[in-house]
Design a protein around this motif. Structure first.
Motif, mmCIF file in Angstrom:
data_model
loop_
_atom_site.group_PDB
_atom_site.id
_atom_site.type_symbol
_atom_site.label_atom_id
_atom_site.label_comp_id
_atom_site.label_asym_id
_atom_site.label_seq_id
_atom_site.Cartn_x
_atom_site.Cartn_y
_atom_site.Cartn_z
ATOM 1 N N VAL A 1 6.285 9.278 -0.194
ATOM 2 C CA VAL A 1 5.264 8.231 -0.221
ATOM 3 C C VAL A 1 5.610 7.211 0.853
ATOM 4 O O VAL A 1 6.745 6.737 0.928
ATOM 5 C CB VAL A 1 5.196 7.545 -1.609
ATOM 6 N N ASN B 1 -3.944 12.049 3.356
ATOM 7 C CA ASN B 1 -5.341 11.612 3.279
ATOM 8 C C ASN B 1 -5.806 10.843 4.510
ATOM 9 O O ASN B 1 -6.795 10.127 4.465
ATOM 10 C CB ASN B 1 -5.531 10.734 2.041
ATOM 11 N N ASN C 1 0.842 -1.199 0.000
ATOM 12 C CA ASN C 1 0.000 0.000 0.000
ATOM 13 C C ASN C 1 0.876 1.248 0.000
ATOM 14 O O ASN C 1 1.936 1.273 0.640
ATOM 15 C CB ASN C 1 -0.872 0.032 1.256
ATOM 16 N N MET D 1 0.822 5.559 0.519
ATOM 17 C CA MET D 1 0.079 6.719 1.008
ATOM 18 C C MET D 1 0.922 7.980 0.837
ATOM 19 O O MET D 1 2.101 8.004 1.207
ATOM 20 C CB MET D 1 -0.279 6.520 2.485
ATOM 21 N N GLU E 1 -6.910 7.080 -2.414
ATOM 22 C CA GLU E 1 -6.003 6.024 -1.975
ATOM 23 C C GLU E 1 -6.797 4.796 -1.526
ATOM 24 O O GLU E 1 -7.658 4.882 -0.650
ATOM 25 C CB GLU E 1 -5.120 6.510 -0.821
ATOM 26 N N GLU E 2 -6.495 3.670 -2.147
ATOM 27 C CA GLU E 2 -7.137 2.418 -1.779
ATOM 28 C C GLU E 2 -6.118 1.533 -1.066
ATOM 29 O O GLU E 2 -5.006 1.329 -1.555
ATOM 30 C CB GLU E 2 -7.692 1.707 -3.013
#
Length: 362
Positions: free
Chosen positions: A282, A260, A240, A242, A324-325
């Motif tokens: 990130v 987020n 993941n 972010m 964002e998933e």
């Protein structure tokens, strides 16, 4: 058996370059997997090793011999393709022995090699059947057997399992791993499947757009990726990511504000140069590294979209805001995975930080 070396190998089709100076060492008896997205050059690289594609520059060495101008049949390699390429009018035995017979090999030796290959692959009872009478997995075993009878120094596999269903893929992965252990022969394998790469390889070569991004053992790449591409490509489900901004940097620690996640802050130690305050970064987190709320260094709350319950493990597909998933892994947590919203924790030691160019900050 033989080692394989690629020294600054380049491939161009006209003016378009598709492999840009690839260098690689494959040790004698090693199982190496080329992995990467479609069009990254992995099959082209394999075909150059096989001699099916000319190289535009560089050097390929097999068993200590430069093979740039050596015909494929003289390189001591055997290749297994995505398509089985079996002769439909021949029996399994005839398919296995055809190449040897065409080369004038001794009849007794041919029979010995064919019998040995059939025993290794457990297809002895299929010898008198024709390809149309075989399942997909059986056909692939015959295709591999046709390579075994040649006693090659190097086996090359070009996505050999992509035509099989999920259950057969698992079975054939086990068969190929067992084959490598039994024969001890150098194998180079191309796939886009993460599970195949992680479970089969002694060493993985990650390619992108004709460049080698990173080379290493499967768990080394999983735990210690050099950049965001490798981090996101190696592992299933993927890592993941972010978005964040550096808001403080002092004493070998950066504080990242997650864009987020309601302004959540995470303090992360780094051993190298610290990014500047205000720099975009990130944050990467593996699905299994999200902890229970209140048990990490920072908490975030996400909206649950879908939960997949797989018995002892659940995967929660969540929306963190801003598009964002996230995928969150949970063990034996069906109740929590059924919630509309959930709070999870981040532990700084189980996260990765990348700069705006995608390079790892360590």
């Amino acid at each position: 058996m033989a080692a394989v070396s690629l020294n600054n190998v380049v491939k161009k089709f006209g003016t378009m370059s598709v492999v840009h100076g690839a260098s690689l060492e494959v040790a004698d008896g090693e199982f190496v997997v080329f992995v990467g997205p479609s069009g990254c050059g992995k099959s082209t690289l394999l075909r150059m090793i096989a001699g099916l594609e000319d190289i535009s520059a560089g050097e390929i060495v097999i068993g200590g011999r430069v093979v740039n101008d050596v015909e494929p049949a003289e390189r001591g390699i055997a290749m297994v393709f995505q398509s089985y390429a079996l002769y439909p009018h021949m029996t399994v035995e005839q398919n296995l022995s055809f190449g040897l017979r065409m080369n004038g090999n001794d009849k007794a030796d041919t029979q010995r090699r064919v019998s040995r290959a059939a025993d290794i692959l457990r297809i002895s009872e299929l010898m008198h059947r024709r390809p149309r009478q075989l399942s997909g997995g059986q056909r692939q075993r015959v295709a591999i057997g046709r390579a075994i009878v040649r006693n090659p120094q190097v086996f090359l596999f070009d996505e050999p399992l992509s035509n099989l269903d999920a259950e057969l893929r698992v079975q054939m992965r086990v068969e190929i791993a067992r084959l490598h252990k039994e024969l001890g022969v150098t194998m180079i394998y191309v796939t886009h499947d993460q599970t195949e790469a992680m479970t089969l390889a002694d060493k993985i070569v990650v390619l992108r757009a004709g460049n080698i991004e990173q080379i290493g053992r499967p768990l080394d790449l999983y735990d210690d990726p050099n950049n965001q591409f490798v981090a996101g490509f190696v592992g299933s489900p993927r890592m993941n990511f972010m978005a964040g901004t550096v808001v403080e940097n002092s004493s070998s620690v950066v504080t990242v504000k997650l864009a987020n996640q309601g302004g959540a802050l995470l303090r992360k130690p780094l051993g190298g140069p610290l990014p500047a305050i205000g720099a975009a970064v990130v944050l990467g987190v593996r699905p299994e590294h999200f902890g229970l709320a209140g048990r990490g260094d920072s908490d975030i709350t996400v909206k649950v979209d879908v939960a997949e319950h797989l018995g002892s493990t659940s995967y929660v597909y969540a929306n963190a805001g801003g598009g964002e998933e996230l995928v969150i892994e949970r063990e034996e947590s069906r109740h929590e995975a059924s919630l509309d919203r959930m709070t999870v924790s981040l532990r700084a030691t189980h996260t990765y930080l990348f700069d705006s160019a995608g390079l790892r900050l360590r």
